[in-house]
Motif scaffolding. Structure first.
Motif, PDB file in Angstrom:
ATOM      1  N   THR A  63       0.943  -1.337   0.261  1.00 29.44           N
ATOM      2  CA  THR A  63      -0.132  -0.087   0.000  1.00 29.44           C
ATOM      3  C   THR A  63       0.994   1.128   0.056  1.00 29.44           C
ATOM      4  O   THR A  63       0.588   2.015  -0.695  1.00 29.44           O
ATOM      5  N   VAL A  64       1.699   1.070   0.820  1.00 35.34           N
ATOM      6  CA  VAL A  64       2.814   2.561   1.010  1.00 35.34           C
ATOM      7  C   VAL A  64       3.479   2.619  -0.351  1.00 35.34           C
ATOM      8  O   VAL A  64       3.476   3.820  -0.818  1.00 35.34           O
ATOM      9  N   PHE A  65       4.309   1.811  -0.743  1.00 38.45           N
ATOM     10  CA  PHE A  65       5.095   2.025  -1.841  1.00 38.45           C
ATOM     11  C   PHE A  65       4.462   2.133  -3.240  1.00 38.45           C
ATOM     12  O   PHE A  65       4.732   2.521  -4.086  1.00 38.45           O
ATOM     13  N   LYS A  66       2.998   1.693  -3.198  1.00 37.29           N
ATOM     14  CA  LYS A  66       2.416   1.769  -4.476  1.00 37.29           C
ATOM     15  C   LYS A  66       1.636   3.301  -4.434  1.00 37.29           C
ATOM     16  O   LYS A  66       1.141   3.814  -5.496  1.00 37.29           O
ATOM     17  N   SER A  67       1.360   3.679  -3.185  1.00 40.00           N
ATOM     18  CA  SER A  67       0.724   4.934  -3.053  1.00 40.00           C
ATOM     19  C   SER A  67       1.793   6.352  -3.158  1.00 40.00           C
ATOM     20  O   SER A  67       1.280   7.178  -3.639  1.00 40.00           O
ATOM     21  N   LEU A  68       2.708   6.146  -2.718  1.00 41.51           N
ATOM     22  CA  LEU A  68       3.715   7.448  -2.450  1.00 41.51           C
ATOM     23  C   LEU A  68       4.527   7.646  -3.948  1.00 41.51           C
ATOM     24  O   LEU A  68       4.695   6.507  -4.697  1.00 41.51           O
ATOM     25  N   PRO A  69       4.467   8.788  -4.537  1.00 41.42           N
ATOM     26  CA  PRO A  69       5.230   9.224  -5.754  1.00 41.42           C
ATOM     27  C   PRO A  69       6.684   8.509  -5.458  1.00 41.42           C
ATOM     28  O   PRO A  69       7.315   8.660  -4.378  1.00 41.42           O
ATOM     29  N   GLU A  70       7.443   7.950  -6.462  1.00 38.34           N
ATOM     30  CA  GLU A  70       8.640   7.491  -6.514  1.00 38.34           C
ATOM     31  C   GLU A  70       9.604   8.279  -5.989  1.00 38.34           C
ATOM     32  O   GLU A  70      10.517   8.001  -5.360  1.00 38.34           O
ATOM     33  N   ILE A  71       9.550   9.611  -6.578  1.00 36.10           N
ATOM     34  CA  ILE A  71      10.487  10.705  -6.013  1.00 36.10           C
ATOM     35  C   ILE A  71      10.410  11.025  -4.644  1.00 36.10           C
ATOM     36  O   ILE A  71      11.270  11.283  -3.979  1.00 36.10           O
ATOM     37  N   LEU A  72       9.150  11.106  -3.893  1.00 36.45           N
ATOM     38  CA  LEU A  72       9.129  11.190  -2.539  1.00 36.45           C
ATOM     39  C   LEU A  72       9.911  10.040  -2.027  1.00 36.45           C
ATOM     40  O   LEU A  72      10.477  10.421  -0.952  1.00 36.45           O
ATOM     41  N   TYR A 117       5.093  -3.548  -6.860  1.00 35.06           N
ATOM     42  CA  TYR A 117       4.017  -4.050  -7.978  1.00 35.06           C
ATOM     43  C   TYR A 117       4.421  -5.475  -8.369  1.00 35.06           C
ATOM     44  O   TYR A 117       3.789  -6.380  -8.667  1.00 35.06           O
ATOM     45  N   LYS A 173      12.413   3.556 -16.956  1.00 37.65           N
ATOM     46  CA  LYS A 173      12.020   4.943 -17.106  1.00 37.65           C
ATOM     47  C   LYS A 173      12.263   5.923 -15.884  1.00 37.65           C
ATOM     48  O   LYS A 173      12.471   7.008 -15.720  1.00 37.65           O
ATOM     49  N   SER A 176      15.606   7.913 -14.450  1.00 34.80           N
ATOM     50  CA  SER A 176      15.562   9.316 -14.634  1.00 34.80           C
ATOM     51  C   SER A 176      15.338  10.067 -13.551  1.00 34.80           C
ATOM     52  O   SER A 176      15.804  11.340 -13.288  1.00 34.80           O
ATOM     53  N   LEU A 177      14.331   9.584 -12.515  1.00 40.57           N
ATOM     54  CA  LEU A 177      14.153  10.404 -11.314  1.00 40.57           C
ATOM     55  C   LEU A 177      15.455  10.613 -10.236  1.00 40.57           C
ATOM     56  O   LEU A 177      15.219  11.297  -9.705  1.00 40.57           O
ATOM     57  N   VAL A 215      13.325   1.766 -24.541  1.00 37.89           N
ATOM     58  CA  VAL A 215      12.101   0.987 -24.323  1.00 37.89           C
ATOM     59  C   VAL A 215      11.549   0.128 -25.376  1.00 37.89           C
ATOM     60  O   VAL A 215      11.206  -1.011 -25.283  1.00 37.89           O
TER      61      VAL A 215
END
Lengths: 238, 224
Positions: A63-72, A117, A173, A176-177, A215
């Protein structure tokens, strides 16, 4: 033309720098993938564990890692790990200094996000193999570990390939972050090139094309692999 | 950590509003853009189909961050030409540029979702339309589109959540969404707790959207 000089190799152009950046991007993605896959299995097993604590941990994790933006996730991990490990080292050796490398921070946070995921890919693939295989292996006297490695895993591969293939493209992809915490991968190098050359369209356009090519290449390779592993199972489309 | 929230409550709520509104708007506009592209991907052949494939592969293939940089900084390079065309007001503004990048990105993904749901409508539905003497347009508008929409709803919901997360990249091109506000508050306080407050915001927002989507999906399930 002027633009070719910008992209030439050597002191005057940015060609070699960009190539190294591309290497870092690929290295980051390739180094992250095995950890992400292993973590996916671990998270899946946590979610179906017989211990309630472990199950809720697995749920919380996804839940946490799917909800938080990757960058955060990346920023929190980068600064927090720095703070905690720095504090630990300070308490052992006063005055020592520590800094976590952006590469490692990127690897860890991308593994966390991708495995959230990935655990669902594992669940679906295991479901497709079916529990009967495991039971059959056990009735033949194989230990659960051997049954998993020798019986389940070879069959799992076929079902997990599409899911993990898509995650690989997302991972590629998302590297890149990591430019945000100053890892000199492709996007970051392009940013550096732009501050001196003032040609944002050329450089961002170029790296956009590079990403699209990577890609496309991955997707083609994935399709070929899928056709290969499915030989004998499904009718191959011509 | 709680005082980090209360002290800056105006900024947090502004950021939350911006994140929610920009992601919602980009998904809605993206859907309108994606509808014809998805339809072309599903039905058309020839040059039009190639164009649609190119669009989808291009905007799905590049990272959103790079797309944002390309639109915001890249097009800035042509500011005199854009000024001459009277488009500079658009490309000058980080909000519009970020919005454009989000729409391009999400429309490419949504087009594939729409294609997928149009492709999986069973042929018996199409035969029924013919048997009922519906014109192609009526059949499309009254039968195929609603079914496709119901089928597409769960993946579209996922796309919406991905967009909520994707708006956080806007902070890098100086838009003050949740992430942007968090970055400025962090630069003032240098307190890591700021990012945890932002994380809780995202968590609550995403869970609320998921809950709503599940209820909406339940209503359309019979049609899918």
């Amino acid at each position: 033309m002027d633009h070719f000089r910008l992209l030439s190799f050597g002191d005057h152009g940015w060609g070699d720098e960009l190539l190294i950046g591309l290497g870092v991007t690929l290295a980051l993605a390739i180094c992250t993938l095995p950890f992400a896959i292993i973590l996916s299995f671990l998270v899946h097993w946590a979610k179906v564990s017989r211990y309630r604590m472990l199950r809720s941990f697995g749920m919380l994790y996804t839940t946490v890692f799917k909800s938080l933006p990757e960058i955060l996730t990346l920023l929190i991990l980068y600064y927090q790990a720095q703070a905690i490990i720095g504090w630990l080292i300070q308490s052992v050796i006063p005055g020592a200094h520590f800094s976590i490398s952006p590469f490692v921070a990127g690897m860890i946070s991308l593994s966390l996000v991708i495995s959230a995921y990935g655990s669902e890919v594992v669940r679906a693939a295991l479901g497709a193999v079916g529990n009967g295989q495991f039971e059959a292996a056990q009735s033949l006297g194989l230990s659960p570990r051997i049954a998993f490695i020798k019986v389940i895993l070879p069959q799992l591969w076929r079902h997990a390939l599409p899911g993990f293939g898509n995650l690989w493209i997302i991972l590629l992809k998302d590297t890149s972050l990591v430019s945000v915490i100053a890892l000199s991968e492709l996007t970051h190098v392009a940013g550096l090139a732009i501050t001196t050359t003032r040609q944002p369209f050329v450089f961002y356009g170029l790296i956009a094309v590079i990403y699209v090519l990577l890609v496309t290449l991955s997707a083609t390779a994935q399709k070929r692999l899928e056709r290969r592993v499915n030989l004998g199972f499904t009718r191959t489309e011509t | 950590m709680f005082d980090l929230y209360l002290d800056y409550i105006d900024r947090w709520s502004h950021g939350l509003w911006l994140t929610a509104s920009m992601s919602t708007l980009s998904v809605l506009i993206g859907f309108l853009v994606a509808l014809p592209i998805g339809f072309v991907r599903s039905r058309a052949k020839g040059p039009l189909a190639w164009l649609a494939i190119a669009y989808v592969n291009l905007f799905r293939g590049m990272p959103l961050l790079v797309l944002m940089f390309l639109v915001y900084y890249g097009f800035g390079q042509f500011n005199s030409e854009l000024r001459a065309m009277g488009l500079w007001w658009f490309f000058r503004d980080a909000y519009f540029c970020g919005m454009l990048a989000l729409v391009l990105n999400t429309s490419a993904y949504q087009a594939e979702i729409i294609r997928g749901s149009l492709d999986t409508i069973s042929t018996s539905v199409i035969e029924t339309n013919a048997a009922l003497n519906l014109t192609r347009w009526t059949a499309f508008r009254r039968v195929l589109l609603p079914i496709a929409f119901a089928k597409a709803l769960p993946p579209l919901g996922n796309e919406y959540i991905l967009m909520v997360k994707a708006t956080s990249l806007l902070a890098i091109i100086t838009v003050f969404d949740l992430m942007g506000e968090a970055r400025t508050i962090f630069s003032e306080t240098l307190d890591l707790g700021v990012y945890y407050v932002a994380a809780i915001h995202y968590l609550v927002l995403v869970l609320a959207i998921e809950w709503t989507l599940r209820r909406v999906e339940a209503r359309f399930k019979w049609m899918a």
